[in-house]
Motif scaffolding. Structure first.
Motif, short mmCIF file in Angstrom:
data_model
loop_
_atom_site.label_atom_id
_atom_site.label_comp_id
_atom_site.label_asym_id
_atom_site.label_seq_id
_atom_site.Cartn_x
_atom_site.Cartn_y
_atom_site.Cartn_z
N UNK A 76 42.86 34.29 36.03
CA UNK A 76 41.64 34.77 36.68
C UNK A 76 41.26 36.14 36.14
N UNK A 77 40.05 36.22 35.60
CA UNK A 77 39.54 37.50 35.09
C UNK A 77 38.64 38.12 36.15
N UNK A 78 38.77 39.41 36.33
CA UNK A 78 38.04 40.13 37.37
C UNK A 78 37.18 41.23 36.79
N UNK A 79 36.27 41.71 37.63
CA UNK A 79 35.49 42.88 37.30
C UNK A 79 35.92 44.06 38.16
N UNK A 80 35.22 45.15 38.03
CA UNK A 80 35.55 46.33 38.83
C UNK A 80 35.24 46.07 40.31
N UNK A 81 36.02 46.73 41.15
CA UNK A 81 35.90 46.58 42.61
C UNK A 81 36.21 45.16 43.07
N UNK A 82 37.07 44.49 42.34
CA UNK A 82 37.49 43.15 42.73
C UNK A 82 39.01 43.11 42.83
N UNK A 83 39.51 42.10 43.54
CA UNK A 83 40.96 41.94 43.68
C UNK A 83 41.30 40.46 43.78
N UNK A 84 42.54 40.15 43.51
CA UNK A 84 43.03 38.79 43.67
C UNK A 84 44.50 38.83 44.00
#
Length: 211
Positions: A76-84
């Motif tokens: 899973x690739x994320x952007x800024x201000x994201x979490x997993x």
């Protein structure tokens, strides 16, 4: 990594022990082995060994037991201000692109007895976070390693993976922030430039390779 423990002892064995001292002395003519078995000091030492065994066992469980947590079907690739979250780990990316991977603490409660005394113990283990910031990764053991723009993948002891880096040296795209589950492969571009660190339970680098 720290382990905090607290022990609470109750049901005092003082009266029982005193009774043994007063009435449990070996009589004249008893065999040496029988006298040794009736010696209250010997009995106390033998019974209280179980306390140390239970403490050691509790520390062992606290070091290996972890909640399984959710899984990822693919990286899973994320952007800024994201979490997993994957397994016991939560990967968070802040507004500046810094990454923190926090691991859920493990708590183990144990109880047992030692002679006429009973005890309860609660063990809690909290891992230091894994951090990526300004081209440098900080491992849970406090060690810092630069990776620049070539990218880095950190594989935790439980097989979960966390990565940061650009798609390539000349790419103008934003820094990548990727989490992956056990056995998955995080794509790298171009090949041969991404450092992969495999950590042990203590947060130390057990193995390193280039992908």
């Amino acid at each position: 990594m720290t382990i905090q423990g607290s022990l609470q002892f109750f049901q005092s064995f003082q009266s029982s022990f005193s009774a043994r001292v007063q009435h449990g002395q070996p009589q004249y003519g008893q065999a040496p082995m029988q006298a040794c078995q009736q010696n209250p000091w010997t009995q106390l030492a033998q019974r209280c060994q179980c306390q140390d065994y239970n403490q050691q066992l509790g520390s062992l469980w606290a070091s290996v037991m972890r909640p399984e947590g959710p899984s990822l079907s693919q990286p899973q690739e994320m952007g800024r201000n994201q979490s997993t979250q994957v397994g016991a780990h939560t990967m968070q990316v802040d507004g500046q692109g810094n990454i923190a991977v926090n691991t859920a603490p493990t708590q183990v409660a144990m109880g047992g007895s030692c002679g006429n005394a009973a005890f309860a113990a609660n063990f809690s283990k909290q891992d230091a976070p894994l951090k990526f910031s300004n081209g440098t990764v900080e491992l849970p053991n406090g060690e810092k390693r630069p990776y620049g723009n070539t990218g880095i993948i950190v594989v935790m002891a439980d097989g979960r993976q966390f990565a940061a880096g650009r798609n390539s040296k000349d790419s103008k795209e934003n820094i990548r922030y990727v989490a992956a589950d056990k056995g998955q492969e995080i794509p790298v571009s171009p090949p041969g430039n991404t450092t992969v660190l495999y950590l042990d339970e203590g947060g130390n680098v057990a193995r390193q390779e280039t992908r």
